[in-house]
Design an enzyme around this catalytic site. Sequence first.
Site, PDB file in Angstrom:
ATOM      1  CG  ASP A 189      -1.869   1.176   1.222  1.00 18.49           C
ATOM      2  OD1 ASP A 189      -1.436   2.298   0.912  1.00 18.49           O
ATOM      3  OD2 ASP A 189      -3.061   0.969   1.499  1.00 18.49           O
ATOM      4  CG  HIS A 190       1.453   4.312  -3.174  1.00 17.81           C
ATOM      5  ND1 HIS A 190       0.235   4.019  -3.693  1.00 17.81           N
ATOM      6  CD2 HIS A 190       1.547   5.658  -3.253  1.00 17.81           C
ATOM      7  CE1 HIS A 190      -0.378   5.129  -4.043  1.00 17.81           C
ATOM      8  NE2 HIS A 190       0.400   6.151  -3.795  1.00 17.81           N
ATOM      9  CG  HIS A 252      -4.175   4.419  -0.774  1.00 15.31           C
ATOM     10  ND1 HIS A 252      -3.243   3.419  -0.703  1.00 15.31           N
ATOM     11  CD2 HIS A 252      -4.390   4.638  -2.106  1.00 15.31           C
ATOM     12  CE1 HIS A 252      -2.919   3.042  -1.928  1.00 15.31           C
ATOM     13  NE2 HIS A 252      -3.607   3.757  -2.797  1.00 15.31           N
TER      14      HIS A 252
END
Length: 520
Positions: A189-190, A252
Amino acid sequence: MGVENQTNPRQLPPHVFVLFGATGDLAHRKLYPALFQLHRKGLLPDGVSILGTARTEFTHDAFRDEVHKALQSFVKEDISDNDWKGFAQRIYYIQGNVDNVEDFKKINQFVRELEQKRDHGGNRLFYLSMAPRFFAETALNLKASGLSDTKGWRRLIIEKPFGHDYESAAELNDQLGTAFEEDEIYRIDHYLGKEMVQNIEVIRFANSMFQPLWDNRSIQSIQITSSETVGVEERASYYEKSGALRDMVQNHMLQMVMMTAMEPPSRLHTEAIRDEKVKVLRSLRRYDVDEVKNHVIRGQYTAGQMNGKSVPGYLEEPGVAENSTTETFVAARLFIDNFRWAGVPFYIRTGKRMPVKSTEIVVQFRDMPKHLYFNQNGQLGPNLLVIRINPVEGMYMQMNVKRPGTENVVVPIAMEFSQSTDKSPEAYERLLHDAMIGDSTFFTRWDEVSLAWKFVDPIAQAFSEDKAPLHHYASGEWGPQASADLVREQGGIWWPVYGESTPSVETVLRGQEASTEVKF
Ligand SMILES: NC(=O)C1=CN([C@@H]2O[C@H](COP(=O)(O)OP(=O)(O)OC[C@H]3O[C@@H](n4cnc5c(N)ncnc54)[C@H](OP(=O)(O)O)[C@@H]3O)[C@@H](O)[C@H]2O)C=CC1
Ligand SMILES: O=C1O[C@H](COP(=O)(O)O)[C@@H](O)[C@H](O)[C@H]1O
């Protein structure tokens, strides 16, 4: 790969980095620049090789040229010849189709040859940067071909989305589980790689002044915004099936909620931290399909103006179905039903084609029990703690002080800290680094993913069954009016985010006093 690098004590462990989807967009825009930065900083020892694979035919040299072009386009700094030559020596390419186990055997053979030439420690790191429909098959073929049988460690980094709903995510997880253990799986999950998202825990747990304030006795509400100016761009085939709910909220936005709401971990240990995050999702109130409309707003952008330029509506974008009801905006009011947060609304909103690109968390403290002081409009603004994640990194506290030279006129000031984003590594660089050292703290564990889907699924169902109205907003607006109404129901407003200039709120609460910011 100079002598200097070989003596760097911070160097990462040797391994072969096998990148599936090596010709794709993500690889070009994010992964090669991230790998290159790790190389340039001397963090990759000689025993790190990068092997790209996809269906397109390339020789090793032609592929190196591709990577070089990607770096020239997507690395901010100049690339010196020396750095490039050192990096290029690590790069190889083998053509393959993930449908075909024989191609995996070919890759395995090549990796073995590499391992004979250089000491990679017998470690292999696989990165699946391809469409999700290939994730399970690739993992199974990694096993069937023997490519994942290593003498050292093996790890699998997997891109988003992880499933489309709980059921498909669980199925994917079971399939991955036949080839990899949970602690070998690194789900990306950047947002968890962003500097200020990682800083949330430090701000909370390294400052004693916040510790007694961080609960429902002192906090009125929390707002988390992640707004984008871009539209769907060329990604309609993916976005039509995902929408903002699956694209941003399931991962996010909920990750930021967890980081903000979690209890302090007993120690800075990966599983201790993840355990606390998961408890937040366990306490997150789930809405029934029929309740969704009361707490969740969905919107879709129509044509409008962005920076003085006309832009098309979502329905006019290439690849979007004629009567698509895909949401490009979601706002929601969440409740975490535990002792700490009972009664505190967490408002989240995310959308495309909004006025500015910004990600921020605003913690609004409770009002004074009685107002003794007022600003020139006869009001007293609340204290806010604002954590800025993007495009600037920093935080500020909004406080009330007496305007100099007046008797008792109160003005808001912002005690602000901001840092240069140039110094922060990109999210993907940080996450690749962590996966290479085997630190999965900022990757998502299966129980987090599964609970996030269980929360999102009824909302997705309400959307698909039209049980929550689809509102429209013109491009360049802050989502539909219903989003503002959602916050107003409890007497609030969406606080302005960085770059936004809405005179109403700015004037009341920051106004001219913006220049009174105290830097520390
Ligand atoms: N692009 C982005 O900004 C983001 C992407 N992601 C995720 O990253 C992943 C990759 O996305 P993206 O790079 O955009 O996708 P692309 O479609 O650009 O790339 C897909 C890659 O997969 C390869 N590929 C396709 N079919 C096969 C096959 N049968 N066998 C072997 N290789 C194959 C393609 O190469 P070839 O055609 O040569 O085989 C290509 O290298 C996805 O999971 C996406 O959701 C996540 C966040 C942002
Ligand atoms: O994962 C995704 O994130 C981006 C937004 O990321 P950011 O780091 O630029 O805030 C979003 O555009 C994309 O649709 C989504 O898939």
